[in-house]
Enzyme design. Structure first.
Site, PDB file in Angstrom:
ATOM      1  N   GLU A  84     -11.782   4.635  -5.133  1.00 29.52           N
ATOM      2  CA  GLU A  84     -11.638   3.166  -5.003  1.00 29.52           C
ATOM      3  C   GLU A  84     -12.144   2.684  -6.356  1.00 29.52           C
ATOM      4  O   GLU A  84     -12.750   3.511  -7.163  1.00 29.52           O
ATOM      5  CB  GLU A  84     -12.893   2.754  -3.688  1.00 29.52           C
ATOM      6  CG  GLU A  84     -12.143   3.594  -2.089  1.00 29.52           C
ATOM      7  CD  GLU A  84     -11.416   2.551  -1.631  1.00 29.52           C
ATOM      8  OE1 GLU A  84     -11.338   1.392  -2.861  1.00 29.52           O
ATOM      9  OE2 GLU A  84     -10.830   3.099  -0.352  1.00 29.52           O
ATOM     10  N   ARG A 130       0.778  -1.184  -0.521  1.00 30.44           N
ATOM     11  CA  ARG A 130       0.367   0.128   0.044  1.00 30.44           C
ATOM     12  C   ARG A 130       1.413   1.151   0.204  1.00 30.44           C
ATOM     13  O   ARG A 130       1.990   1.447   0.711  1.00 30.44           O
ATOM     14  CB  ARG A 130      -0.953  -0.501   1.251  1.00 30.44           C
ATOM     15  CG  ARG A 130      -1.515   1.059   1.678  1.00 30.44           C
ATOM     16  CD  ARG A 130      -3.027   1.045   0.296  1.00 30.44           C
ATOM     17  NE  ARG A 130      -3.773   2.486   0.545  1.00 30.44           N
ATOM     18  CZ  ARG A 130      -3.587   3.898   0.787  1.00 30.44           C
ATOM     19  NH1 ARG A 130      -2.024   4.472   0.408  1.00 30.44           N
ATOM     20  NH2 ARG A 130      -4.468   4.423   1.065  1.00 30.44           N
ATOM     21  N   ARG A 186      -1.191  -5.206   5.151  1.00 24.68           N
ATOM     22  CA  ARG A 186      -0.180  -4.293   3.889  1.00 24.68           C
ATOM     23  C   ARG A 186       0.890  -4.089   4.581  1.00 24.68           C
ATOM     24  O   ARG A 186       0.982  -3.374   5.171  1.00 24.68           O
ATOM     25  CB  ARG A 186      -0.742  -3.760   2.840  1.00 24.68           C
ATOM     26  CG  ARG A 186      -2.829  -4.811   2.358  1.00 24.68           C
ATOM     27  CD  ARG A 186      -3.142  -3.392   2.305  1.00 24.68           C
ATOM     28  NE  ARG A 186      -3.770  -2.317   2.955  1.00 24.68           N
ATOM     29  CZ  ARG A 186      -4.787  -1.089   2.432  1.00 24.68           C
ATOM     30  NH1 ARG A 186      -5.413  -1.356   1.078  1.00 24.68           N
ATOM     31  NH2 ARG A 186      -4.548  -0.382   3.439  1.00 24.68           N
TER      32      ARG A 186
END
Length: 367
Positions: free
Chosen positions: A61, A53, A104
């Site tokens: 999104e 990330r 992440r």
């Protein structure tokens, strides 16, 4: 301590032509295996698969099951794929917190040319600077890049990308401007339609204004600063004032056009009646002329009356001057049987009513 000093010397951040360049002893190389969305990708790191990330940037999104695909989300993912294609090697640099709550890896990502990918996405207006926890290592670079996008009107700040807020505001403003340029029409229906367009534009303007002031959720709205919001709502306020003015103008013009049509219809009816009356008068005059001509022809064809021989005046009396030949003056009424001779032409007053058919000749049967 000596190792930290070495790391501090080696960890140098430079900015060249707006591109962040970083070399750090605390970085890792990874190979990109899949692009997830605009700020997330999968890579192979130290022989294992990890999800990365990007630090200090949030892009629209595209894969959140609880959210619709957002404005420029697919474009952000496509741009990330172009910056770090699958199979390419990237350099991952970390901050205080290396892994987030979803497992992440949080990293600044540099491509093979040394560009900070986090900032490149912001520079193209495809994301907004953000901080989670204490991880702010690349915040300044991403923020600076975002300001470049804002100033240049790129990506989410563009007025030419239909889904962005500036584009929606410009489109609504343009609708009102287009109405202002519309030529006046003599047709009330067209003016009513234009007035309704002004009402519809006011509805759109009010909705946009409310969304901007309420800080509506979504990346297209999140990238707006307070100054952006003030500027955009100012544009909307001006456009709304113009739309209300246009609505009133179209309503007044429609009313005037209807009155003009009413007066024209009344005048047309008066003209129609006048034409019909003139046509009737003309027809009557023509008929009268035809009747007069026919009478003239009848009179011209009638035989002339037989000449009346003058009669001697009776002895001892006078002749009535209203007749010729002589009809004796009589104090009593005479008829044709009382007279000899004849017929008699009436040259004055037919006091004895000898001319029964009023053709100027009396006692015609005695001819």
């Amino acid at each position: 301590m000596f190792g930290k000093m070495i790391a501090a010397v080696v960890a140098v951040t430079a900015t060249v032509a707006g591109v962040g360049l970083v070399a750090s002893s605390g970085s890792d190389e990874a190979v990109v295996t899949r692009i997830v969305d605009g700020d997330t990708f999968e890579a192979t790191l130290d022989g294992r698969s990890t999800t990365v990330r990007l630090l200090n940037i949030d892009t629209p999104e595209t894969v959140d099951p609880d959210s619709a695909v957002q404005c420029l989300g697919p474009e952000a993912a496509a741009r990330l794929a172009a910056l770090i294609p699958v199979g390419s090697t990237v350099d991952l640099s970390y901050d205080d917190e290396r892994v987030d709550g979803w497992g992440r890896t949080l990293a600044g990502v540099h491509d093979t040319g040394g560009r900070l990918v986090n900032a490149e996405l912001a520079r193209e207006g495809l994301g907004t600077a953000m901080v989670v926890g204490g991880n702010d290592r690349y915040l300044d670079e991403v923020t600076e890049a975002q300001e470049e996008a804002r100033a240049a009107g790129r990506g989410l700040y563009a007025t030419t990308v239909s889904c962005t807020v500036p584009a929606q505001v410009e489109r609504a403003r343009g609708t009102v401007a287009g109405l202002a340029q519309r030529a006046s029409s003599p047709d009330p229906a067209q003016l009513d339609a234009a007035g309704q367009e002004a009402v519809d534009a006011l509805t759109v303007l009010a909705g946009l204004d409310a969304d901007i002031r309420a800080h509506r959720a979504g990346m297209a709205w999140a990238v707006l600063s307070d100054l952006d919001r003030a500027r955009l709502t100012g544009i909307l306020d001006t456009a709304s004032d113009d739309a209300r003015t246009l609505q009133a103008r179209f309503a007044e013009q429609a009313s005037t056009a209807r009155e003009t049509q009413r007066l024209a219809a009344e005048q047309a009816e008066r003209d129609r009646v006048a034409r019909e009356e003139a046509a009737r008068a003309e027809a009557a005059a023509e008929q009268a002329a035809r009747d007069a001509a026919a009478e003239q022809r009848r009179l011209a064809a009638a035989p002339a009356p037989a000449p009346v021989a003058p009669a001697a005046a009776p002895a001892g009396g006078g002749c009535d001057p209203n007749y010729t030949p002589c009809v004796p003056v009589s104090a009593t009424d005479l008829d044709c049987g009382d007279l000899s001779g004849g017929p008699f032409r009436v040259v004055g007053t037919d006091r004895h009513r000898l001319d029964a058919d009023k053709d100027g000749i009396g006692c015609e049967s005695q001819g």
